[in-house]
Design an enzyme around this catalytic site. Structure first.
Site, mmCIF file in Angstrom:
data_model
loop_
_atom_site.group_PDB
_atom_site.id
_atom_site.type_symbol
_atom_site.label_atom_id
_atom_site.label_comp_id
_atom_site.label_asym_id
_atom_site.label_seq_id
_atom_site.Cartn_x
_atom_site.Cartn_y
_atom_site.Cartn_z
ATOM 1 N N SER A 1 0.810 -1.216 0.000
ATOM 2 C CA SER A 1 0.000 0.000 0.000
ATOM 3 C C SER A 1 0.846 1.270 0.000
ATOM 4 O O SER A 1 0.528 2.243 -0.695
ATOM 5 C CB SER A 1 -0.937 0.005 1.206
ATOM 6 O OG SER A 1 -1.797 -1.113 1.183
ATOM 7 N N HIS B 1 1.240 4.644 4.213
ATOM 8 C CA HIS B 1 0.494 5.251 3.101
ATOM 9 C C HIS B 1 0.930 6.692 2.883
ATOM 10 O O HIS B 1 1.254 7.096 1.754
ATOM 11 C CB HIS B 1 -1.011 5.222 3.393
ATOM 12 C CG HIS B 1 -1.589 3.849 3.420
ATOM 13 N ND1 HIS B 1 -2.928 3.613 3.637
ATOM 14 C CD2 HIS B 1 -1.017 2.623 3.252
ATOM 15 C CE1 HIS B 1 -3.158 2.313 3.603
ATOM 16 N NE2 HIS B 1 -2.009 1.692 3.382
#
Length: 278
Positions: free
Chosen positions: A198, A255
């Site tokens: 991610s 992220h």
């Protein structure tokens, strides 16, 4: 092939132009992108020459006909072009998910922290000399949905970078952004296991958006809905809604760290191109 020389509808016959370029020894590639045919070349000067040649052929100044019986020129698309690094990342992610499911010992070799078994469970400890651990957690996926979600975005975003800027660029970019996003997560939540692509995916997103802002190219043209969705998802995760919904904790620092890394690397690449006059 980094420069777009020409863009025409799908039903436009590019075979005469392709044969002319081949006859003159001009390296080029024709791909299908967003419902159009795109002619790619190696540099801006060649792109201008291709545009001029096409105009002269269209005006009848230069004539070259192709018989219907002749074999058509192969026109590889981004979907069928061999993308070794993107495919390698997908395969390693699948293997990482398998290790999480079937082999604790194998998984422990890829986690940021060493996993040490004790009587009541396990404890985590740092491994300062095992530098591969700074990067390898990106391949660990905890569950099928985690793997599928990250795999789809790796394919959708990673292949764009590899197609446009080459396999080596994607490989280096993935390693650098993976290390940066992992270390951001370690700094924010020390002593916790984490994993997944991610952070790297958000780095891809930031990289593509910045490049598209300053050096627009069809390969980096993302639907606005994708950008809005991914940024909204980042906000939802950071606000803690996923935990409230019982979806578990999310590596929010990875992220955000990945997104920042992607933006910084894109700006750095643009600055280098400006300095070198490319």
């Amino acid at each position: 092939m980094n420069y777009e020389a020409l863009r025409v509808p799908l039903d436009y016959d590019l075979r005469p132009l392709a044969m002319m370029l081949a006859g003159r020894g001009v390296p080029h590639q024709i791909s299908e992108l967003q419902g159009e045919q795109v002619v790619w070349v190696t540099d801006e000067t060649t792109a201008q020459a291709v545009q001029s040649l096409h105009q002269r052929m269209a005006s009848g100044e230069i004539e070259l006909t192709v018989e219907p019986s002749e074999a058509p020129v192969r026109q590889p698309s981004r979907a069928t072009t061999f993308l070794p690094v993107t495919l390698l990342l997908l395969v390693l992610s699948i293997l990482g998910a398998a290790l999480v499911t079937f082999s604790t010992e194998g998984m422990a070799l890829l986690t940021y922290y060493q996993i040490n078994a004790v009587e009541d469970g396990y404890v985590l400890s740092s491994a300062p000399d095992q530098y591969w651990r700074w990067f390898t957690p990106v391949f660990l996926h905890y569950g099928l949905m985690h793997l599928v979600f990250n795999g789809l975005w790796t394919w959708e975003l990673g292949r764009r970078i590899e197609f446009k800027q080459g396999s080596m660029t994607l490989l280096i970019f993935t390693v650098v952004s993976g290390v940066f996003s992992n270390l951001a997560q370690v700094w924010y939540t020390p002593g916790q296991l984490f994993g997944g692509m991610s952070g790297v995916i958000y780095a891809y997103l930031g990289y593509i958006v910045v490049w598209q802002r300053f050096r627009p190219t069809p390969a980096f043209s993302l639907p606005k809905g994708i950008v809005v969705f991914m940024l909204a998802w980042l906000f939802i995760c950071m606000a803690g809604f996923t935990e409230m919904l019982g979806l578990g904790s999310i590596a929010n620092a990875a992220h955000l760290g990945g997104l920042i890394a992607g933006v910084v690397l894109a700006l750095s690449g643009l600055a280098v191109q400006r300095l070198t006059g490319r």
